[in-house]
Design a protein around this motif. Structure first.
Motif, mmCIF file in Angstrom:
data_model
loop_
_atom_site.group_PDB
_atom_site.id
_atom_site.type_symbol
_atom_site.label_atom_id
_atom_site.label_comp_id
_atom_site.label_asym_id
_atom_site.label_seq_id
_atom_site.Cartn_x
_atom_site.Cartn_y
_atom_site.Cartn_z
ATOM 1 N N LEU A 97 0.831 -1.194 0.000
ATOM 2 C CA LEU A 97 0.000 0.000 0.000
ATOM 3 C C LEU A 97 0.867 1.245 0.000
ATOM 4 C CD1 LEU A 97 -2.648 -1.015 2.710
ATOM 5 C CD2 LEU A 97 -2.783 -1.322 0.229
ATOM 6 N N ARG A 98 0.482 2.222 -0.824
ATOM 7 C CA ARG A 98 1.158 3.523 -0.846
ATOM 8 C C ARG A 98 0.248 4.558 -0.202
ATOM 9 N NH1 ARG A 98 0.453 7.535 -4.335
ATOM 10 N NH2 ARG A 98 -0.449 6.164 -5.939
ATOM 11 N N LEU A 99 0.780 5.291 0.764
ATOM 12 C CA LEU A 99 0.005 6.306 1.474
ATOM 13 C C LEU A 99 -0.300 7.479 0.548
ATOM 14 C CD1 LEU A 99 -1.135 7.319 4.213
ATOM 15 C CD2 LEU A 99 1.122 8.325 4.637
ATOM 16 N N ASN A 100 -1.554 7.954 0.573
ATOM 17 C CA ASN A 100 -1.970 9.049 -0.298
ATOM 18 C C ASN A 100 -1.858 10.422 0.339
ATOM 19 O OD1 ASN A 100 -2.623 7.383 -2.484
ATOM 20 N ND2 ASN A 100 -4.714 7.044 -1.746
ATOM 21 N N ASN A 101 -1.897 10.506 1.668
ATOM 22 C CA ASN A 101 -1.873 11.816 2.313
ATOM 23 C C ASN A 101 -1.294 11.675 3.722
ATOM 24 O OD1 ASN A 101 -2.769 14.201 3.862
ATOM 25 N ND2 ASN A 101 -3.926 14.716 2.020
#
Length: 332
Positions: A308-312
């Motif tokens: 998972l890549r963090l968006n904010n």
């Protein structure tokens, strides 16, 4: 119970270990894991990254990677959707892999029922298939202390009295399930927990509250949002999990900074402050839902090699603040 001989020839009993104390709602630090189409589905509901063609082993491996990503966010709870097609049909054998992978990693799992998209009237679609679904779920996970049961998501088609009757019937029909593992949504769009909280038939259950910034996009005052949250909760915070709340995470908004006329920033700051101050539980919408601008993360990888890549970053900081975790930031 164990017994041992004494010097006088009698037996000295050792009391059995006490049952573990159920966690307070403040220990629910969660995210929703949702179907890309939204969880209102005519067919099986399938969280992002999974497929109905996946075997149990594949679902387990994918879910293990995704839950590991949620764990890195600081979460310890995941809310997953269920519907009769998912549970009463062939996908259930595989879908259990997601629940099992989460609980094996120490996560609490909230299983919530969503009605079908072709109905979407805020009422149970078919009582018989609904009952069969919950019978299968509670038979599989009724003894798993990490699994929680939410009889219906957003029962907006019922009056307050009707919904409380439905919820009370569910509790009675599943009396073997400990009440502290039942999560009853507030009335209408789960938007007000006070009537449910006040119903003595539902004593001991947890409560689910929903509140979204898009319900009042003209509200740019932090104080206005703070008051709104508190009015929806009343004196029921010790039982309440805010298991749906969210805002845009893909547009670069700074939730750590000043409001500057943004209703979303005011809303998120008020929500996370309220959670922390009142000791509530919370489950952000969504931790992962592909294509959703509210999604806290973006799914990366292929097959079972997922991450998972963090968006904010500021959005996550606000969650850490709500969860009383290091690195969180309060109202600016």
């Amino acid at each position: 119970m164990l017994a041992c001989a004494t010097a006088f020839g009698g037996a000295l009993t050792t009391p059995a270990a006490a049952a573990p104390k159920p966690p307070p709602v403040s220990d629910f630090h969660g995210v929703n894991w949702a179907d890309p189409r939204d969880n209102y589905a005519d067919d099986a509901v399938v969280p992002s990254g999974l497929s109905t063609s996946d075997s149990y082993a594949t679902v387990y491996a994918k879910s293990k990677a995704i839950i590991r990503g949620f764990d890195k966010l600081g979460a310890n709870t995941v809310r997953l959707p269920v519907n009769p097609t998912s549970v009463n049909g062939p996908f259930w054998k595989s879908y259990k892999g997601a629940i099992d992978a989460a609980t094996a990693q120490g996560f609490k799992v909230i299983l919530g029922y969503w009605e079908a998209d072709n109905a979407k009237d805020g009422r149970i679609d078919d009582q018989a298939s609904y009952d069969t679904m919950w019978s299968r779920i509670t038979s599989a996970y009724g003894r798993n202390s990490r699994v929680y049961f939410e009889p219906m998501n957003e029962p907006f088609g019922y009056t307050s009295q009707e919904w409380r009757d439905v919820a009370a019937d569910w509790v009675t029909s599943h009396r073997s399930v400990p009440r502290d593992r039942i999560v009853i949504g507030g009335v209408k769009y789960s938007e007000d927990v006070k009537p449910v909280c006040a119903d003595p038939r539902l004593n001991g259950t947890r409560l689910a509250l929903h509140n979204y910034g898009f319900w009042h996009t003209d509200w740019t005052s932090y104080d206005q949002w703070k008051q709104d949250f508190e009015e929806r909760i009343g004196d029921c915070a010790s039982r309440t999990i805010l298991d749906e709340f969210g805002a845009t995470m893909t547009s670069g908004l700074d939730y750590d900074g000043p409001v500057n006329g943004s209703s979303e920033v005011a809303y998120i700051q008020a929500a996370t402050d309220t959670i922390r101050e009142l000791g509530m539980g919370s489950v952000y919408w969504p931790g992962l839902r592909s294509g959703d601008t509210y999604s806290l993360t973006t799914l990366q990888g292929t097959g079972t090699r997922l991450s998972l890549r963090l968006n904010n970053e500021s959005g996550l900081n606000r969650l850490h603040w709500a969860w009383n975790q290091d690195g969180g930031t309060g109202k600016r």
